[in-house]
Design a protein around this motif. Structure first.
Motif, PDB file in Angstrom:
ATOM      1  N   LEU A 711      -0.439-107.816  -7.147  1.00 42.44           N
ATOM      2  CA  LEU A 711      -0.745-107.173  -8.432  1.00 42.44           C
ATOM      3  C   LEU A 711      -0.861-105.659  -8.277  1.00 42.44           C
ATOM      4  O   LEU A 711      -0.708-104.917  -9.247  1.00 42.44           O
ATOM      5  N   ASP A 712      -1.147-105.205  -7.066  1.00 44.52           N
ATOM      6  CA  ASP A 712      -1.279-103.771  -6.804  1.00 44.52           C
ATOM      7  C   ASP A 712       0.015-103.146  -6.297  1.00 44.52           C
ATOM      8  O   ASP A 712       0.039-101.965  -5.955  1.00 44.52           O
ATOM      9  N   GLU A 717       4.364-106.358  -9.380  1.00 39.75           N
ATOM     10  CA  GLU A 717       3.230-106.662 -10.264  1.00 39.75           C
ATOM     11  C   GLU A 717       3.602-107.638 -11.368  1.00 39.75           C
ATOM     12  O   GLU A 717       2.932-108.654 -11.580  1.00 39.75           O
ATOM     13  N   ASN A 748      -8.753-107.963 -10.507  1.00 36.45           N
ATOM     14  CA  ASN A 748      -7.736-106.941 -10.273  1.00 36.45           C
ATOM     15  C   ASN A 748      -7.733-105.910 -11.404  1.00 36.45           C
ATOM     16  O   ASN A 748      -7.637-104.702 -11.157  1.00 36.45           O
TER      17      ASN A 748
END
Length: 1020
Positions: A711-712, A717, A748
């Motif tokens: 996700l980072d 993502e 997140n």
């Protein structure tokens, strides 16, 4: 000493007063200067000039040897000598003379206490205690009895009889509660508590004492309470409070290093010790500081720097108590690096230089070990024999005997080796160590051809060792079975081989037991059983001759030994020869696998891969085939050949992965390969499928971690979000995996400061999260998100739920603080104040304590609860405020007292602040005027007038002086002092008229002057 002197002077005053009253004391034929006048003249010199004081008292005694004040004079001489030197032997003699000559005089007990103090100051605590016990017995009801007992307690503390000290102190305070507030009492009681291990109580007592010694001991107590960083703060407080006390500055800096060392923050410890050395280059603690720097480097695995500091320490402080350890640790650092030669020099030096030290035995043992590792068997033997001579009762003796047995076996002195192993066995209880000693003893008997000893060893084993299945026991059984075979005891041999088979069914050494059993049947002429057993053994697994088979096995074990000793090239030669020349042997796949490991360790990665892949082709059914392919895949992965890595893992999945765990592991590594080769789509797909197919495996969690981490990654993502949402729908809202996914998405978003999205996910999932272990985290993230978005009402409700539902959570302090802050933001000041106060009371060591107290005071201020506000703000000011904020806080507290009409307390605060500012400054004028106003408000006009006049009497004209004159004029009028009021108004008018900008009220003053004149003229 000051208490005793106070009592002594009181007695002198009483006696001299009696002399003044009784005019008949002096004879008619008295000298020009009376005895009393001479005594008083000497007494006045006591505070200013001790030597002159002594001379005057000596003159007094000489002129009036029979005077009643002579005992007082002798006592004062002794006191002068004591004050000049608290260890004075001359003072001691004088005090002893007083206790002997004037036993019934009031000063006798003061002298007795002084004698004890001199012994105490000189370090003779036993003698001091003896004197005090006699004085206590003699003066049971004396005015100094509790001072005597307090000094007794101090002696007990120093003599480590702290239980007695504690009991005595408790008795003192029980009879005289005032000692609870005596700093000396608190200090001694704190030390006693400290020595008794009552650290919390010790800290409580010592915190009442304002002294560098107290702070130093508080820091030591905090170390014992495992709060080393709090200890550092105490020591820094000592440094800041007593900047001119070099002795304590020195000790404080050194102990800061000790605290960091205890906290295992070795970098900070090194920096602090080095700063200490810069600030105090001549300190007696210089050596210990350098030693501790060495220890810190050693703990940090910087062996060269550690040795450098240890060697520096030994050069400057070779006779220190730390010297043996420093030398020993130099040896340890070399040993850790496997530099046996250098280590042996350090260990030998340790023993020769400090043979009576507790590190000498272990250094002697390590010396022998170094010789053994270097192959110097004769030197190793000599060192071990020396150990036995020098340290015959040391606890290391069993290990020494075991190592001696190994050394003697290497020297082929098997009989002596057996004796050494037996001594090791006899000296220990049943343990893995004892098992190893017995196995090695059996090996020595086998190599020595002592079959009878092997057989008798079996009976010894049965009678003295509990049954177990350790690897050492298996080796013992094999050697003993060989002894049975060679003695023709075939039945007994087969029984032992059967025992091995039942207890070690999967051990590689079982093959030798099976072959031995076949030979036992064969030699006992039971050919049918021998052939049956041989038919069960794989073809070509054994040679026809048992000795030849043993040779093969020993070659394999030799290669293993070389491999374990990291002699990879030698091991490789034997493993590869074994594998190539005996391809049908049961150990061939294992030898080939170990050959591959040897290539790998030698960094011949291509050859390692070749031989491992060959195992998979030639021995696809062997356990080594699967292990070999795992190693191939791992090697490709490390070499970043991700395509070949994926191919190998795919082969493992298709042929060898038998359980879900292995399949999950292989699939996870494939996903990692895709990601590392920038194939994000395939990586996300592989991770998603792994989670779907292996939900209950640990790798599913790893895959979920991996997906969450993506996700980072900007390029991945959107793929990761889609996969996680898809998995969430796939498993259903109530599924544990789905709940975990939504929590991770929320976390997140929170960590990336996307608070609205965090709230959307958590609000929609909170009912499901309530049943998971993520409920506390979810509530916390939700509350924080509200707070960050300035939704303070929602934040307050969320934080309130958190503190109610999760009182044991590590973040509870943060929740309390932000709950209170939220209340403050929405102007719920009463709730804010209560929450801030609750935080401060429940968690007095919290990092928020300072802010909590200040904000609690501000919240109470908003509710106009001035008393609470002032009280809390005062606590904050004294314990937590910065020095530069002290003045402003004093002003705030004073203003709050004014609001409560507690004018006297307001005056105290203003007056304290006034002492901190320059005289005649603006702050000084403001404070003086406010003090005057407060006196005026409490109807204390006399003090108000004094304060107003301080402003009026100044030469410079300003608003402060003019306002003060106005207030004074009003005061005079109200009291009917019309002439005083007129004079003051006229002076006020005169001064104000000369100002560049005339005040608006000047005409009013002029009118007031006229009115007063009329009043005076009319006689009113």
């Amino acid at each position: 000493m000051h208490e005793k002197l106070k009592y002594a002077i009181l007695i002198i005053l009483i006696i001299t007063t009696i002399f003044l009253i009784d005019g008949n004391v002096f004879a008619a034929d008295k000298p020009k200067v009376s005895s009393l006048e001479l005594f008083q003249r000497a007494s006045k010199m006591f505070e200013t000039n001790k030597e002159a004081c002594i001379k005057q008292f000596q003159i007094f005694i000489k002129q009036f040897p029979r005077d009643d004040l002579v005992p007082e004079a002798e006592f004062m001489i002794a006191e002068c000598l004591y004050d000049m030197d608290p260890k004075s032997s001359e003072a001691l003699k004088k005090f002893q003379r007083i206790t002997g000559k004037y036993q019934s005089h009031p000063q006798a007990q003061s002298a007795a206490l002084s004698i004890a103090e001199i012994y105490y100051n000189d370090g003779d605590y036993r003698q001091s205690l003896d004197v005090l016990e006699k004085a206590e017995s003699k003066y049971k009801n004396g005015y100094l009895i509790y001072e005597i007992r307090l000094l007794k307690a101090q002696c007990y503390v120093i003599l480590k009889d702290c239980k007695k000290a504690q009991e005595l102190l408790q008795e003192i305070v029980k009879k005289q509660p005032a000692y609870n507030n005596d700093k000396r009492f608190n200090y001694v009681f704190g030390l006693a508590n400290f020595e008794l291990g009552e650290y919390e109580t010790a800290l409580e007592n010592l915190e009442k004492v304002e002294s560098p010694e107290s702070l130093l001991f508080q820091s030591k107590i905090l170390i014992q309470l495992k709060k080393p960083l709090f200890s550092v703060e105490k020591l820094r407080e000592l440094i800041n409070k007593y900047p001119d006390n070099e002795a304590y500055q020195e000790r404080a800096y050194y102990h800061i290093g000790e605290a960091f060392f205890f906290a295992e923050d070795y970098i900070s410890a090194i920096n602090t010790y080095e700063k200490f050395l810069q600030l105090f280059p001549q300190s007696v603690l210089r050596g210990p500081a350098i030693f501790k720097i060495g220890c810190s480097y050693l703990k940090n695995k910087s062996y060269l720097l550690a040795r450098s500091n240890f060697q520096s320490f030994l050069q400057i402080d070779s006779k220190s108590e730390f010297s043996p350890l420093a030398l020993y640790l130099i040896g340890e650092s070399f040993l850790t690096e496997k530099r046996y030669k250098e280590a042996s020099f350090a260990y030998a030096d340790t023993v020769s230089s400090f043979h009576e030290n507790r590190y000498a035995p272990v250094a002697q043992y390590k010396l022998a070990w170094c010789y053994y590792k270097m192959g110097k068997m004769q030197d190793a033997k000599a060192s071990l024999v020396t150990f036995k001579q020098m340290f015959a009762a040391d606890k290391l003796l069993p290990q020494v005997e075991l190592l001696l047995g190994n050394v003697l076996s290497n020297l082929e002195k098997y009989d002596d080796a057996v004796l050494a192993y037996q001594r090791a066995i006899d000296a220990t209880k049943p343990s893995e160590f004892r098992e190893s000693a017995f196995a090695l003893m059996s090996r020595a008997n086998y190599l020595n051809g002592n079959d009878a000893a092997l057989v008798s060893g079996y009976h010894y084993l049965l009678n003295n060792f509990p049954l177990q299945t350790s690897s050492w026991r298996l080796i013992t059984y094999l050697y003993i079975a060989e002894g049975f075979l060679k003695q023709g005891l075939y039945k007994e041999a087969n029984e032992l081989y059967s025992l091995i088979k039942s207890h070690y069914p999967a051990d590689p050494l079982l093959v030798y037991a099976q072959d031995g059993a076949a030979w036992a049947y064969f030699l006992s002429k039971d050919y049918l059983e021998a052939n049956k057993l041989r038919d069960k053994i794989q073809t070509n697994s054994f040679q026809e001759n048992a000795d030849e088979e043993l040779t093969l096995y020993n070659r394999y074990e030799l290669a293993n030994t070389l491999f374990n000793r990291k002699e990879y090239l030698k091991a490789l030669s034997i493993f590869e020869d074994f594998y190539r020349n005996n391809p049908g042997h049961s150990l061939a796949p294992s030898a080939a696998f170990r050959a591959g490991l040897s290539y790998y360790q030698l960094e011949y990665f291509g050859q390692a891969i070749d031989i491992w892949e060959e195992i998979a082709r030639k021995y696809p059914q062997s356990p080594e085939a699967s292990k070999a392919l795992w190693k191939v895949a791992d090697t490709y992965f490390r070499a970043q050949h991700y395509d070949k890595c994926i191919q190998t893992y795919t082969q493992i999945i298709e042929k060898y992965a038998k359980d879900k765990n292995e399949l999950a592991q292989a699939n996870l590594r494939i996903a990692q390969c895709y990601y590392n080769s920038k194939s994000n789509t395939l990586a996300v797909k592989a991770l998603k499928e792994l989670i779907e197919n292996f939900t209950d495996e640990p790798e599913a969690k790893d895959a979920l971690d991996f997906l969450t981490a993506l996700l980072d990654v900007p390029e991945a993502e959107s793929l990761a979000v889609a996969a996680l949402n898809n998995l969430s729908m796939l498993f259903g809202y109530s599924n544990a995996i789905s709940i975990e996914i939504r929590f991770r998405l929320a976390k997140n978003k929170f960590e990336n400061k996307k608070y609205n999205e965090t709230i959307d996910i958590l609000e929609s999932t909170m009912s499901e999260l309530e049943k998971s272990d993520k409920f506390a985290d979810s509530n916390y993230y939700l509350a924080n998100s509200y707070y960050k978005l300035e939704r303070y009402n929602d934040a307050a409700n969320a934080y309130k739920r958190f503190v109610e539902n999760f009182p044991g959570d590590s973040r509870i302090q943060y929740a309390y603080f932000y709950l209170a802050s939220s209340y403050f933001k929405i102007k719920e000041y009463e709730l804010a104040a209560q929450s801030f106060e609750a935080l401060a009371q429940k968690y007095p060591d919290t990092e928020f304590i300072s802010s909590a107290l200040y904000n609690a005071a501000m919240a109470y201020k908003e509710t106009e609860n001035w008393e609470k506000a002032a009280s809390i703000l005062d606590t904050y000011r004294k314990k937590h405020a910065k020095k530069e904020d002290d003045f402003e806080l004093g002003m705030q507290i004073a203003s709050m007292y004014e609001e409560q009409h507690q004018y006297l307390r307001a005056i105290e605060c203003f007056n304290e602040n006034r002492q901190k500012v320059k005289n005649d400054s603006e702050e000084w004028k403001n404070l003086t005027f406010r003090i005057a106003e407060n006196y005026h408000n409490m109807d204390d006009y006399q003090n108000a007038e004094i304060e107003y006049k301080k402003l009026v009497s100044r030469e410079n004209i300003d608003n402060w002086s003019l306002n003060a004159m106005i207030r004074l004029g009003e005061y005079y009028e109200n009291r009917g002092q019309t002439m005083d009021a007129l004079a003051l108004y006229q002076e006020l008018y005169s001064k104000a008229s000369k100002m560049n900008h005339k005040p608006d009220w000047l005409d009013a003053v002029k009118a007031r002057i006229s009115a007063l004149k009329i009043k005076i003229n009319s006689g009113q």
